[in-house]
Design a protein around this motif. Sequence first.
Motif, PDB file in Angstrom:
ATOM      1  N   ASP A 148       0.861  -1.181   0.000  1.00 43.11           N
ATOM      2  CA  ASP A 148       0.000   0.000   0.000  1.00 43.11           C
ATOM      3  C   ASP A 148       0.898   1.231   0.000  1.00 43.11           C
ATOM      4  OD1 ASP A 148      -1.778   2.050   0.422  1.00 43.11           O
ATOM      5  OD2 ASP A 148      -2.409   1.392   2.426  1.00 43.11           O
TER       6      ASP A 148
ATOM      7  N   GLY B   3       0.231   4.331  -0.080  1.00 44.65           N
ATOM      8  CA  GLY B   3      -0.252   5.406   0.777  1.00 44.65           C
ATOM      9  C   GLY B   3       0.263   5.323   2.193  1.00 44.65           C
TER      10      GLY B   3
ATOM     11  N   GLU C 294       0.046   9.163   1.830  1.00 43.10           N
ATOM     12  CA  GLU C 294      -1.364   9.557   1.941  1.00 43.10           C
ATOM     13  C   GLU C 294      -1.508  10.883   2.683  1.00 43.10           C
ATOM     14  OE1 GLU C 294      -5.393  10.005   1.926  1.00 43.10           O
ATOM     15  OE2 GLU C 294      -4.090   8.839   0.610  1.00 43.10           O
ATOM     16  N   TYR C 295      -0.739  11.069   3.748  1.00 42.78           N
ATOM     17  CA  TYR C 295      -0.802  12.320   4.510  1.00 42.78           C
ATOM     18  C   TYR C 295      -0.342  13.487   3.633  1.00 42.78           C
ATOM     19  CZ  TYR C 295      -0.406  15.555   8.449  1.00 42.78           C
ATOM     20  OH  TYR C 295      -0.564  16.625   9.304  1.00 42.78           O
TER      21      TYR C 295
ATOM     22  N   ARG D 145      -0.378  13.593   0.372  1.00 43.97           N
ATOM     23  CA  ARG D 145      -1.407  13.798  -0.660  1.00 43.97           C
ATOM     24  C   ARG D 145      -2.530  14.676  -0.130  1.00 43.97           C
ATOM     25  NH1 ARG D 145      -6.305  12.749  -1.870  1.00 43.97           N
ATOM     26  NH2 ARG D 145      -6.590  11.806   0.191  1.00 43.97           N
TER      27      ARG D 145
END
Length: 305
Positions: free
Chosen positions: A110, A112, A124-125, A127
């Motif tokens: 993953d 992210g 992810e953070y 993004r």
Amino acid sequence: MASITASMVKELRDRTQAGMSDCKNALVEAEGDMEKGVEIILKKGLAKAASRAGRVAAEGEVATWVAPDGKRGVIVEVNCQTDFASRDVVFKTFVANVLEVARKATKGADLGALTYPGTDKTVEYTRAELVAKTGENMVVRRWGAVEAKEGIVHAYVHAGGKLAVLVNADAPDTKNADFSAFVDNVAMQIAAMNPAVVTKAEVTQGQIDKQKEIYVAQLKEEGKPEQAWPKITEGKLGKWFTEVTLLGQDNVWDPPAGTIDKLRQELGKKLGGEVKIHAFLRYSLGEGIEKPPAEDFAAEVAKLT
């Protein structure tokens, strides 16, 4: 029964190129099931082309990286809302860094949840921070890797990141110029012709049976005599194999020279051993992502009710 919306009709039309009225009727018959709707269109012989590409494209970029030794390649798709944003340095930098994460990641990881380069934050953070800062939605949609147990991995990127291919191929001499040209052409073939598999052996019996079912339904719809169905079906199936298998396709860079398989075998004889194509991975930007239908299209669909 599920409500048939304008966006559903548009999606089916995009996937089959059938008439709008036919698409709406097929969805009604399928009770809103999109895949059944595609099947109904195919069986009735109404589709000009059934596209595996699926729904309309989103914006963004597909990017690749191949290891210096050619033993591993990765491909990522990162999406954004507008074409303008996809050309911006902020988005380009984000894509490059996501690709950097992917090249070091374990296959299937993953992305992210992994650390964004130069920070102690996750991808992810980061993004989410960029979305808040730019007001442009960004999504790390998917990534994949091709690892060469034999031979090398080659990458091809088309149209500035709208479509990309990784292909794993092998030969007696993988540094040979003729082999390198062949692999590059094969990658472009995959980009242009979108085969489903490398060889006929990779097509499942279930897929073959489904195609036969579609062809029989088409022949029935056309009123062909039942005793002729088996022979016609086998002929159609043979043609289908040449479309969905990479080796069965006629090459696009020098059509008179024949199929990819023929060129592969001829090159093998020249190099003194077998040339093999083991696997490929093809990403087309926005493949399968649905955008809201335009208002005029919705109005057009409404006229069918």
